[in-house]
Each structure stands twice: as C-alpha cells, then as structure tokens.
Design a protein around this motif. Structure first.
Motif, short mmCIF file in Angstrom:
data_model
loop_
_atom_site.label_atom_id
_atom_site.label_comp_id
_atom_site.label_asym_id
_atom_site.label_seq_id
_atom_site.Cartn_x
_atom_site.Cartn_y
_atom_site.Cartn_z
N LEU A 1 0.81 -1.21 0.00
CA LEU A 1 0.00 0.00 0.00
C LEU A 1 0.85 1.27 0.00
O LEU A 1 0.31 2.37 -0.11
CB LEU A 1 -0.93 0.01 1.22
CG LEU A 1 -1.90 -1.17 1.33
CD1 LEU A 1 -2.64 -1.12 2.66
CD2 LEU A 1 -2.88 -1.17 0.18
N LEU A 2 2.16 1.13 0.13
CA LEU A 2 3.05 2.29 0.13
C LEU A 2 3.26 2.79 -1.29
O LEU A 2 2.92 2.10 -2.26
CB LEU A 2 4.39 1.92 0.77
CG LEU A 2 4.35 1.40 2.21
CD1 LEU A 2 5.77 1.20 2.72
CD2 LEU A 2 3.59 2.33 3.13
N PRO A 3 3.82 3.98 -1.47
CA PRO A 3 4.12 4.48 -2.82
C PRO A 3 4.99 3.51 -3.62
O PRO A 3 5.76 2.73 -3.05
CB PRO A 3 4.86 5.80 -2.55
CG PRO A 3 4.36 6.23 -1.21
CD PRO A 3 4.14 4.96 -0.43
N ASP A 4 4.88 3.58 -4.93
CA ASP A 4 5.53 2.61 -5.82
C ASP A 4 7.02 2.48 -5.59
O ASP A 4 7.58 1.37 -5.65
CB ASP A 4 5.27 2.98 -7.29
CG ASP A 4 3.83 2.75 -7.68
OD1 ASP A 4 3.13 2.00 -6.97
OD2 ASP A 4 3.39 3.32 -8.70
N GLU A 5 7.71 3.62 -5.35
CA GLU A 5 9.17 3.53 -5.22
C GLU A 5 9.59 2.69 -4.03
O GLU A 5 10.67 2.10 -4.02
CB GLU A 5 9.78 4.94 -5.11
CG GLU A 5 9.39 5.72 -3.87
CD GLU A 5 8.17 6.59 -4.10
OE1 GLU A 5 8.00 7.57 -3.34
OE2 GLU A 5 7.39 6.28 -5.01
N HIS A 6 8.74 2.61 -3.01
CA HIS A 6 9.04 1.77 -1.85
C HIS A 6 8.68 0.31 -2.12
O HIS A 6 9.40 -0.60 -1.73
CB HIS A 6 8.30 2.29 -0.62
CG HIS A 6 8.71 3.66 -0.20
ND1 HIS A 6 9.87 3.90 0.49
CD2 HIS A 6 8.13 4.87 -0.40
CE1 HIS A 6 9.99 5.20 0.72
NE2 HIS A 6 8.95 5.81 0.19
N VAL A 7 7.56 0.09 -2.78
CA VAL A 7 7.12 -1.27 -3.10
C VAL A 7 8.14 -1.97 -3.99
O VAL A 7 8.39 -3.17 -3.86
CB VAL A 7 5.74 -1.25 -3.76
CG1 VAL A 7 5.31 -2.65 -4.18
CG2 VAL A 7 4.70 -0.64 -2.82
N GLN A 8 8.75 -1.22 -4.90
CA GLN A 8 9.71 -1.80 -5.83
C GLN A 8 10.92 -2.39 -5.11
O GLN A 8 11.60 -3.27 -5.64
CB GLN A 8 10.16 -0.74 -6.84
CG GLN A 8 9.09 -0.41 -7.87
CD GLN A 8 9.52 0.70 -8.81
OE1 GLN A 8 10.65 1.20 -8.74
NE2 GLN A 8 8.63 1.11 -9.69
N MET A 9 11.22 -1.89 -3.92
CA MET A 9 12.33 -2.46 -3.15
C MET A 9 12.09 -3.94 -2.88
O MET A 9 13.04 -4.73 -2.80
CB MET A 9 12.47 -1.73 -1.82
CG MET A 9 12.94 -0.31 -1.91
SD MET A 9 13.10 0.43 -0.27
CE MET A 9 14.30 -0.67 0.48
#
Length: 252
Positions: free
Chosen positions: A57-65
């Motif tokens: 549910l976090l912003p995409d740049e964090h999910v991509q991690m």
C-alpha cells in the motif's frame, strides 16, 4: 487357571506391545523434532509475507524495493528447491528423514530467506517512515513557542496529539492495512498544522530552523549558521545542542 505356556505367551505379547509402543514413541519424537526445526522459520516467513502485503500500500518507489529484489528472488528459488528435496525424502523415509542432510539444508535455506526477506521488509518500512516523518518534523523550540502565542495553543495541542498518535503507529509495521491510511491522514494533518504556526524571529534564524525541519537527518549547511543565528542560539541556550561535521563523515 492358565497354564504356564499360556502365561508365557501373555508375557511375550505384553513385551511385544511394549516394544511397539516404544518404537511409536520414538517415531513421534523424531517427527516432532523435524516439525519444530521447520515450523520456526516457516512461521517467521508467514509473518513477513503478511507484512509485505501491508507494504504493498506504500508508494511505488518503496514497493519496488520488495518486488524487484534479485536477492529475494534468488533466495526464494533456492529455498523452494531445498524444500522440494526434503519433501521427496520425507515421502520415502518419513521420520528417518531427520538424520539426512536434506533436513538441515531445508532449515538453513528457510532461515536465509527469512533473513534476506526480513531485511528488505524492514528497510522498506524504515525508509518510508523516515520520509513521512521528515515532512512533519518541526524543531522542538519552534513547536514549544506556539503555546505562548495568542490563538495558537490549539494548533500546538492538535499537533502534539497527532505526533503522539503517529509515533505509536510507526513503531512497527501494522497488521491492518487501514493503519497506512491513518498514518497518511495524520501526516497531512500535521503538515497543515505546521503551516498555521507562527514564529516571530529574525528571518535568518527562521531559515536555519526551517532547513532543520525539512532535513530528515537534522542537518543544515554551515552557510546558514550566520552571526545572527549563532547569537540567537547562544542567547536561548541552544548552542551546545549542535555540532559541526565535515560532509561525508559520521558524528560519534
């Protein structure tokens, strides 16, 4: 009265039953050892998977991690291979599988996956927390000054209440997805409250503390430490709260 032969047969049957019971107890104990060795990392992995779903549910740049990590993908593939190898051994050997290398390999592979995945999950959460807290951060001296300004005591109390609630929510990854929405709402509220705050100080002092508020590490360039700022910090007893640090070094 039973004959001696019958009595001996009865004793023999009881001994056989005892041996069977002893063997079954041994089998159960061996199976329990196998279960305990695998269930611990398995449960840790289940918790991490649940946490990673929250982090989606976090912003995409964090999910991509999490979604683009080669280390996680490689470790997952290795773990699946060792689990399949142990499962094949279990189908053939059952409780005797405890003494084979496949069990140790499966256990070690699960633990490695938990470590790799867990580190990525924690880093993802910590980076997001650092990002949102830097948005709402305000130097304590500036915040405390709001209490004495007419009409801003309500702003002060609302900010502190929101800050306390936020700090409680970001201590760990929440178990409910609605908590992410609550955190975002709190941050928006705190940003709004910050914009309403007033501070009757020299513009150079205001610029110094505004930069501190925006920097997630609480750092400002030395160029902002003007003579006016130095004098103000010394007058209000805050000079000793700051240190000078060369860029690229870490203060101990």
């Amino acid at each position: 009265m039973s004959t001696l032969k019958e009595q001996l047969q009865s004793v023999k049957s009881e001994l056989n039953l005892g041996k069977q019971a002893e063997k079954k107890r041994y089998i159960i104990e061996e199976c329990e050892v196998i279960y305990e060795r695998l269930v611990r990392p398995h449960n840790k992995l289940r918790r991490l998977i649940a946490e990673s779903k929250i982090l989606q549910l976090l912003p995409d740049e964090h999910v991509q991690m999490l979604t683009s990590s080669e280390d996680i993908a490689n470790q997952s593939a290795k773990c699946m291979h060792t689990i399949e190898s142990f499962n094949a051994l279990w189908e053939a050997k059952r409780y005797q599988a405890r003494s084979h290398d496949e069990l140790a390999n499966a256990e070690a592979s699960l633990e490695s996956l938990v470590e790799t995945f867990g580190q990525a999950v924690r880093e993802c959460w910590n980076l997001w927390v650092e990002q949102i807290t830097s948005r709402v951060a305000i130097e304590n001296i500036k915040l405390e000054s709001q209490k004495s300004l007419p009409g801003l005591d309500t702003v002060y109390r609302s900010y502190v209440e929101s800050q306390n609630q936020l700090n409680g929510l970001i201590k760990r990854i929440p178990s409910e997805p609605t908590a992410i929405d609550t955190i975002n709402s709190l941050c928006e509220r705190m940003v709004e409250l910050k914009s309403k705050m007033q501070w009757d100080v020299d513009p150079e002092v205001a610029a110094f503390f505004d930069r501190l508020d925006r920097d997630p590490l609480g750092k400002v360039p030395l160029s902002l430490l003007s003579a006016k700022v130095m004098a103000w910090l010394e007058e209000h007893g805050y000079l000793d709260q700051f240190v000078i640090q060369r860029r690229g070094t870490r203060h101990q």
